[in-house]
Design an enzyme around this catalytic site. Structure first.
Site, PDB file in Angstrom:
ATOM      1  N   ASN A 179      -5.921   4.772   1.252  1.00 52.42           N
ATOM      2  CA  ASN A 179      -5.093   4.899   2.461  1.00 52.42           C
ATOM      3  C   ASN A 179      -4.766   6.342   2.790  1.00 52.42           C
ATOM      4  O   ASN A 179      -4.558   6.686   3.951  1.00 52.42           O
ATOM      5  CB  ASN A 179      -3.797   4.100   2.316  1.00 52.42           C
ATOM      6  CG  ASN A 179      -3.994   2.658   2.741  1.00 52.42           C
ATOM      7  OD1 ASN A 179      -5.117   2.230   2.981  1.00 52.42           O
ATOM      8  ND2 ASN A 179      -2.916   1.920   2.835  1.00 52.42           N
TER       9      ASN A 179
ATOM     10  N   GLU B 157      -7.351  -1.179  -5.808  1.00 54.29           N
ATOM     11  CA  GLU B 157      -6.707  -0.077  -6.534  1.00 54.29           C
ATOM     12  C   GLU B 157      -5.622  -0.662  -7.444  1.00 54.29           C
ATOM     13  O   GLU B 157      -4.840  -1.514  -7.014  1.00 54.29           O
ATOM     14  CB  GLU B 157      -6.053   0.905  -5.550  1.00 54.29           C
ATOM     15  CG  GLU B 157      -7.058   1.669  -4.697  1.00 54.29           C
ATOM     16  CD  GLU B 157      -6.401   2.458  -3.562  1.00 54.29           C
ATOM     17  OE1 GLU B 157      -6.899   3.547  -3.234  1.00 54.29           O
ATOM     18  OE2 GLU B 157      -5.405   1.979  -2.978  1.00 54.29           O
TER      19      GLU B 157
ATOM     20  N   HIS C  91      -3.745  -3.227  -5.197  1.00 53.90           N
ATOM     21  CA  HIS C  91      -3.913  -3.046  -3.756  1.00 53.90           C
ATOM     22  C   HIS C  91      -5.294  -3.442  -3.264  1.00 53.90           C
ATOM     23  O   HIS C  91      -6.294  -2.797  -3.605  1.00 53.90           O
ATOM     24  CB  HIS C  91      -3.599  -1.576  -3.410  1.00 53.90           C
ATOM     25  CG  HIS C  91      -3.642  -1.302  -1.955  1.00 53.90           C
ATOM     26  ND1 HIS C  91      -4.161  -0.151  -1.422  1.00 53.90           N
ATOM     27  CD2 HIS C  91      -3.253  -2.044  -0.896  1.00 53.90           C
ATOM     28  CE1 HIS C  91      -4.068  -0.202  -0.116  1.00 53.90           C
ATOM     29  NE2 HIS C  91      -3.514  -1.337   0.234  1.00 53.90           N
TER      30      HIS C  91
ATOM     31  N   SER D 297       0.830  -1.203   0.000  1.00 53.96           N
ATOM     32  CA  SER D 297       0.000   0.000   0.000  1.00 53.96           C
ATOM     33  C   SER D 297       0.860   1.246   0.000  1.00 53.96           C
ATOM     34  O   SER D 297       0.342   2.343  -0.100  1.00 53.96           O
ATOM     35  CB  SER D 297      -0.897  -0.006   1.235  1.00 53.96           C
ATOM     36  OG  SER D 297      -0.122  -0.208   2.376  1.00 53.96           O
TER      37      SER D 297
HETATM   38  N1  CAA Z   1     -12.202 -11.713   7.408  1.00 52.81           N
HETATM   39  C1  CAA Z   1     -13.126 -12.141   6.532  1.00 52.81           C
HETATM   40  N2  CAA Z   1     -14.425 -11.837   6.656  1.00 52.81           N
HETATM   41  C2  CAA Z   1     -14.794 -11.068   7.684  1.00 52.81           C
HETATM   42  C3  CAA Z   1     -13.878 -10.586   8.639  1.00 52.81           C
HETATM   43  C4  CAA Z   1     -12.526 -10.916   8.456  1.00 52.81           C
HETATM   44  N3  CAA Z   1     -11.558 -10.505   9.276  1.00 52.81           N
HETATM   45  N4  CAA Z   1     -14.538  -9.855   9.545  1.00 52.81           N
HETATM   46  C5  CAA Z   1     -15.826  -9.890   9.181  1.00 52.81           C
HETATM   47  N5  CAA Z   1     -15.996 -10.606   8.052  1.00 52.81           N
HETATM   48  C6  CAA Z   1     -17.216 -10.836   7.301  1.00 52.81           C
HETATM   49  C7  CAA Z   1     -17.939 -12.058   7.758  1.00 52.81           C
HETATM   50  O1  CAA Z   1     -18.627 -12.616   6.669  1.00 52.81           O
HETATM   51  C8  CAA Z   1     -18.937 -11.474   8.747  1.00 52.81           C
HETATM   52  O2  CAA Z   1     -20.084 -12.219   8.850  1.00 52.81           O
HETATM   53  P1  CAA Z   1     -20.192 -13.444   9.889  1.00 52.81           P
HETATM   54  O3  CAA Z   1     -19.646 -12.975  11.200  1.00 52.81           O
HETATM   55  O4  CAA Z   1     -21.621 -13.747   9.910  1.00 52.81           O
HETATM   56  O5  CAA Z   1     -19.387 -14.555   9.301  1.00 52.81           O
HETATM   57  C9  CAA Z   1     -19.299 -10.146   8.109  1.00 52.81           C
HETATM   58  O6  CAA Z   1     -18.084  -9.691   7.495  1.00 52.81           O
HETATM   59  C10 CAA Z   1     -19.809  -9.133   9.116  1.00 52.81           C
HETATM   60  O7  CAA Z   1     -18.853  -9.056  10.168  1.00 52.81           O
HETATM   61  P2  CAA Z   1     -19.189  -8.529  11.630  1.00 52.81           P
HETATM   62  O8  CAA Z   1     -20.638  -8.774  11.918  1.00 52.81           O
HETATM   63  O9  CAA Z   1     -18.171  -9.111  12.558  1.00 52.81           O
HETATM   64  O10 CAA Z   1     -18.880  -6.997  11.637  1.00 52.81           O
HETATM   65  P3  CAA Z   1     -19.195  -5.827  10.629  1.00 52.81           P
HETATM   66  O11 CAA Z   1     -20.578  -5.891  10.097  1.00 52.81           O
HETATM   67  O12 CAA Z   1     -18.719  -4.590  11.288  1.00 52.81           O
HETATM   68  O13 CAA Z   1     -18.239  -6.088   9.400  1.00 52.81           O
HETATM   69  C11 CAA Z   1     -16.130  -5.431   8.575  1.00 52.81           C
HETATM   70  C12 CAA Z   1     -16.876  -6.275   9.581  1.00 52.81           C
HETATM   71  C13 CAA Z   1     -16.479  -5.873   7.144  1.00 52.81           C
HETATM   72  C14 CAA Z   1     -14.632  -5.652   8.821  1.00 52.81           C
HETATM   73  C15 CAA Z   1     -16.556  -3.926   8.766  1.00 52.81           C
HETATM   74  O14 CAA Z   1     -16.441  -3.586  10.106  1.00 52.81           O
HETATM   75  C16 CAA Z   1     -15.752  -2.969   7.956  1.00 52.81           C
HETATM   76  O15 CAA Z   1     -16.008  -2.763   6.785  1.00 52.81           O
HETATM   77  N6  CAA Z   1     -14.739  -2.325   8.586  1.00 52.81           N
HETATM   78  C17 CAA Z   1     -13.863  -1.387   7.925  1.00 52.81           C
HETATM   79  C18 CAA Z   1     -12.793  -2.148   7.185  1.00 52.81           C
HETATM   80  C19 CAA Z   1     -11.866  -1.245   6.448  1.00 52.81           C
HETATM   81  O16 CAA Z   1     -11.966  -0.018   6.463  1.00 52.81           O
HETATM   82  N7  CAA Z   1     -10.910  -1.842   5.766  1.00 52.81           N
HETATM   83  C20 CAA Z   1      -9.883  -1.115   5.059  1.00 52.81           C
HETATM   84  C21 CAA Z   1      -8.677  -1.113   5.903  1.00 52.81           C
HETATM   85  S1  CAA Z   1      -7.332  -0.257   5.134  1.00 52.81           S
HETATM   86  C22 CAA Z   1      -6.536  -1.454   4.290  1.00 52.81           C
HETATM   87  O17 CAA Z   1      -6.849  -2.581   4.295  1.00 52.81           O
HETATM   88  C23 CAA Z   1      -5.426  -0.979   3.449  1.00 52.81           C
HETATM   89  C24 CAA Z   1      -4.071  -1.301   3.827  1.00 52.81           C
HETATM   90  O18 CAA Z   1      -3.218  -1.047   3.040  1.00 52.81           O
HETATM   91  C25 CAA Z   1      -3.658  -1.845   5.126  1.00 52.81           C
END
Ligand code: CAA
Length: 291
Positions: free
Chosen positions: A197, A158, A146, A125
């Site tokens: 990011n 991306e 990405h 990233s």
């Molecule tokens: N891995 C895979 N699937 C996941 C997961 C994980 N770690 N966490 C959640 N899920 C999925 C599952 O299918 C889950 O359903 P089940 O629990 O029934 O199996 C579903 O998402 C819903 O999860 P939760 O009910 O636990 O929680 P939620 O509705 O808040 O969703 C989330 C979880 C999708 C992570 C959500 O909170 C979210 O979108 N968070 C923001 C994530 C974000 O901004 N990511 C970008 C980060 S920056 C990056 O990645 C860039 C980099 O370079 C580092």
């Protein structure tokens, strides 16, 4: 079929960490044969256990069919044999540690062992692909691709070309991401942090400043992001999800490219990093996790 027009039949993902393992699973679920490579067998074992439990849960919850999940499992190969995996691949996605020296050595190796037509992409990233492309003899077939954490869920990918990346490479990478069911955001040129990011960093920087100035607790800042802005997670929860080590190393990689002290990690992030509190993966970061 000419090599230029060869579709992507087999991919290799390098690095069985949080990102690499889920990217490989996404590929396998989309119908592509995928190898997930790591230098440590234990890391592959952990990745396999976590991925199988994720997709089994999908079957249990009726989100995927048992047949699809079993077929995807059969398409995903876990291996420490980099050479054999890459030699048979049309597309390689590197998701190893955010360390330029390691990435350059890896890309030089990949260039030597990958078929000539294969595209070498990095999921980094922050380390732009021009910084690894010149370690290869095929800079036109190198780009950033990405994904976001958790890659099984997040829709965005991306695609970032460097000045010498061919249009064909961008098209193939974008086509592959679309075939994974992702939405593609194309950048016209390289910039550290890319788009998402950079947006995220702006929020994270403010959140850390508020916390370090003692304005509010991490919990309350997260609560504000979720309840006032409807973000699915607060910035501190998100750091724990992404990994404090990743957050720290991204800042260090940016500092290495910009030499701007503003790029350095915040003191509170540095402290967590140095004590090995990397977030969910170690059971402690900004928050504590019982399992
Ligand atoms: N891995 C895979 N699937 C996941 C997961 C994980 N770690 N966490 C959640 N899920 C999925 C599952 O299918 C889950 O359903 P089940 O629990 O029934 O199996 C579903 O998402 C819903 O999860 P939760 O009910 O636990 O929680 P939620 O509705 O808040 O969703 C989330 C979880 C999708 C992570 C959500 O909170 C979210 O979108 N968070 C923001 C994530 C974000 O901004 N990511 C970008 C980060 S920056 C990056 O990645 C860039 C980099 O370079 C580092």
């Amino acid at each position: 079929m000419s090599q230029e027009n060869r579709p992507v039949n087999r991919i290799t993902v390098i690095g069985a960490g949080t990102m690499g393992s889920q990217i490989a699973m996404v590929a396998a679920l989309s119908g592509v044969s995928a190898s997930l490579v790591d230098i440590k067998q234990e890391q592959l074992d952990v990745a396999k256990e976590q991925l199988w439990s994720r997709v089994d849960r999908d079957v249990h919850k009726g989100r995927r069919s048992l047949e699809d999940v079993n077929a995807a499992k059969a398409r995903l190969n876990f291996t420490t044999d980099l050479e054999a995996a890459v030699a048979a691949s049309d597309f390689v996605i590197e998701a190893a540690i955010e360390d330029l020296k390691i990435k350059r050595e890896l890309f030089a190796t990949l260039d030597r062992i990958a078929p000539p037509h294969a595209i070498l992409a990095t999921n980094s990233s922050n380390i732009v692909s021009s910084r690894v492309a010149d370690a290869t003899s095929r800079p036109d077939r190198v780009c950033n691709m990405h994904f976001f954490n958790p890659a099984l869920v997040m829709e965005c990918v991306e695609i970032i070309p460097h000045a010498q990346t061919s249009e064909k490479t961008v098209d193939i990478a974008a086509g592959l991401a679309e075939s994974f069911g992702k939405r593609v955001v194309k950048l016209n040129k390289e910039v550290p942090g890319f788009i998402a990011n950079r947006l995220l960093n702006a929020i994270r920087r403010e959140a850390l400043e508020l916390y370090e100035d003692g304005v509010a607790s991490a919990e309350d800042i997260d609560l504000a992001a979720k309840t006032a802005l409807r973000h699915p997670m607060g910035p501190f929860e998100l750091m724990d999800l992404v990994g404090i080590d990743v957050v720290y190393l991204i800042r260090m990689a940016e500092y290495e490219q910009t030499a701007d002290p503003e790029s350095l990690p915040a003191e509170s992030v540095k402290k967590l990093y140095e004590e090995g509190s990397f977030g969910r993966k170690t059971g402690k970061g900004w928050y504590s996790y019982s399992n």
